[in-house]
Design an enzyme around this catalytic site. Structure first.
Site, PDB file in Angstrom:
ATOM      1  NE  ARG A 163      -0.818   8.933  -4.263  1.00  0.00           N
ATOM      2  CZ  ARG A 163       0.121   8.263  -4.195  1.00  0.00           C
ATOM      3  NH1 ARG A 163       1.103   8.755  -5.063  1.00  0.00           N
ATOM      4  NH2 ARG A 163       0.419   7.318  -3.302  1.00  0.00           N
TER       5      ARG A 163
ATOM      6  CG  ASN B 251      -7.619   5.883   8.623  1.00  0.00           C
ATOM      7  OD1 ASN B 251      -6.917   6.522   9.680  1.00  0.00           O
ATOM      8  ND2 ASN B 251      -7.616   6.601   7.646  1.00  0.00           N
TER       9      ASN B 251
ATOM     10  CE  LYS C 123      -5.679   8.201  12.916  1.00  0.00           C
ATOM     11  NZ  LYS C 123      -5.252   7.471  11.887  1.00  0.00           N
TER      12      LYS C 123
ATOM     13  CB  ALA D  13       0.927  12.213   4.016  1.00  0.00           C
TER      14      ALA D  13
ATOM     15  CG  ASN E 167      -9.585  18.512   8.766  1.00  0.00           C
ATOM     16  OD1 ASN E 167     -10.543  18.040   7.910  1.00  0.00           O
ATOM     17  ND2 ASN E 167      -8.475  17.716   9.074  1.00  0.00           N
TER      18      ASN E 167
ATOM     19  CD  GLU F 240      -9.925   3.491   5.461  1.00  0.00           C
ATOM     20  OE1 GLU F 240      -8.961   2.460   5.578  1.00  0.00           O
ATOM     21  OE2 GLU F 240      -9.449   4.804   5.726  1.00  0.00           O
TER      22      GLU F 240
ATOM     23  N   GLY G 179       0.281   4.242  -0.616  1.00  0.00           N
ATOM     24  CA  GLY G 179      -0.581   5.375  -0.457  1.00  0.00           C
ATOM     25  C   GLY G 179       0.057   6.399   0.116  1.00  0.00           C
TER      26      GLY G 179
ATOM     27  N   GLY H 194       1.710   5.116   3.420  1.00  0.00           N
ATOM     28  CA  GLY H 194       2.863   4.038   2.900  1.00  0.00           C
ATOM     29  C   GLY H 194       4.041   4.601   2.243  1.00  0.00           C
TER      30      GLY H 194
ATOM     31  N   GLY I  99       0.923  -1.170  -0.139  1.00  0.00           N
ATOM     32  CA  GLY I  99       0.074  -0.013  -0.054  1.00  0.00           C
ATOM     33  C   GLY I  99       0.829   1.081  -0.010  1.00  0.00           C
TER      34      GLY I  99
END
Length: 306
Positions: free
Chosen positions: A134, A106, A185, A132, A203, A265, A12, A15, A10
Site C-alpha cells: 500500500r 501468512n 513459505k 503487493a 529484500n 505476525e 489490505g 485482499g 480484510g
C-alpha cells in the site's frame, strides 16, 4: 445460475489485489467492514485503488457490516493472522451450510485453529507468493506476479470457484499437499523477513548477509524434516535466494508492518517455527537468537511482541 458473491474480510494489500481482479473479471464482490466508522470512511472515499503496470484503476465495491442480513456462501479471509479468529466469528452466523471459506494468511497456526471452529464450512488454505504493498496515498500496488497454491483441510476435490480465479487472472493450483506449501513459505519468510527488519533494508540488500541466511536455512531444513515434510526442505536455500532476487526492490511485509507502526505476525512466523522446534526437540540456535533479537527490536519500537 450465477455464482454467489465473494465476501472479502480484510481489504489490505492482498485482499485488495484479489478483490479488484475478481471484480474486474465480473465476479460480484462485497467488502466486510469491522464497524460503522470503517464503513463510513470507505464509503466517503474513492473506493479501492489498485495499480498494475503503472496504471491505476478504482473499484467502488459495496461494503457490508458484520451484522448485514445477506448470507455468505464464499468468504475470502485476507486479514492478518492475529485478527482471523475475531473477524470470522463476527460473521460466522451468516455462513450458509457448506460455505466456502478461503484463508490467505501468512505463517501457520491461525488456519487450523479457525478451521476447527467452522465444522460445517469447506475451509481452503492458501499460500501465495504474489506481492503487493500500500502506497502512502492509500493505493495498493501490484508489486510482483506470483503463484497461489490452494488446498483443503481434509480430503476434498477441487471446488467449482477455482474457475472464477482462472477468469480473474489469478495464477493458482489446487493441491492436497497444501501443508507442505505453507511450511515451505513459512521457512522462506523466517529466513528473510526478520533480517530485513533488523537491518532496515529491502529484500535485495540481504545479499550482504549470506552467511546468516545459509545458517538459518540449514536449521529450517532440519525443522521441516522433523515435522515430516522432507520434500519441503529440498533446495530451501536456493529457493530463498530466488525469492530475494525476484523481490529485490521490495520491502518484506514484516518490514512494512514495523515501519508503519503496526503489529507484526511474529507469533505465526518465526515464533511458530521456534515453538515447533522446541516441541520436537530440534536445535535451532540461530533461529531462536534471531527471534530474540526481533522481539527486542519490536519492544524498542513500542510494538507488540506476540
Amino acid at each position: 445460475m450465477a455464482p454467489p458473491p465473494w465476501h472479502v474480510l480484510g481489504a489490505g494489500s492482498i485482499g485488495t489485489l484479489w478483490a479488484c481482479r475478481l471484480a474486474r473479471a465480473g465476479s460480484t464482490v462485497r467488502l466486510l467492514m469491522r464497524g460503522p466508522a470503517q464503513l463510513a470512511r470507505y464509503e466517503q472515499g474513492p473506493g479501492l485503488r489498485w495499480v498494475e503496470g503503472g496504471v491505476e484503476r478504482t473499484f467502488r465495491l459495496p461494503g457490508d457490516l458484520p451484522d448485514a442480513p445477506q448470507p455468505i456462501a464464499q468468504l475470502l479471509v485476507a486479514c492478518k493472522a492475529y485478527d482471523v479468529a475475531a473477524a470470522v466469528a463476527a460473521v460466522r452466523h451468516r455462513l450458509v451450510p457448506g460455505a466456502q471459506v478461503i484463508l490467505l494468511q501468512n505463517g501457520l497456526g491461525s488456519q487450523h485453529a479457525l478451521a476447527a471452529t467452522l465444522p460445517e464450512a469447506c475451509v481452503t488454505l492458501a499460500s501465495t507468493t504474489e506481492g503487493a504493498f500500500r502506497r502512502d496515498d492509500g493505493a495498493v500496488v501490484f508489486a510482483g506476479q506470483g503463484f497461489t497454491w490452494l488446498g483443503p483441510t481434509g480430503a476434498r476435490p477441487a471446488p467449482l470457484w477455482l474457475s472464477e480465479l482462472e477468469q480473474a487472472g489469478i495464477p493458482h493450483q489446487w493441491t492436497p499437499d497444501i501443508l507442505a506449501r505453507l511450511w515451505r513459505k513459512l521457512a522462506i519468510n523466517c529466513a528473510i523477513n526478520p533480517l530485513t527488519v533488523l537491518h532496515g533494508c529491502r529484500n535485495g540488500e540481504l545479499t550482504k548477509h549470506a552467511p546468516a541466511i545459509t545458517g538459518l536455512c540449514q536449521e529450517l531444513a532440519r525443522l521441516l524434516q522433523a515435522v515430516g515434510l522432507p520434500n519441503a526442505a529440498v533446495g530451501l536455500l536456493d529457493a530463498v535466494w530466488e525469492v530475494i532476487a525476484a523481490t529485490s526492490q521490495n520491502y518484506s511485509s514484516m518490514y512494512q508492518d514495523v515501519t508503519a507502526g503496526r503489529r507484526t505476525e511474529i507469533h505465526y512466523l518465526i515464533g511458530y517455527a521456534c515453538a515447533e522446534a522446541a516441541r520436537l526437540c530440534v536445535a535451532v540456535p540461530a533461529l531462536e537468537q534471531l527471534r530474540q533479537n526481533l522481539i527486542a527490536h519490536l519492544h524498542a519500537e513500542g510494538l507488540p511482541t506476540d
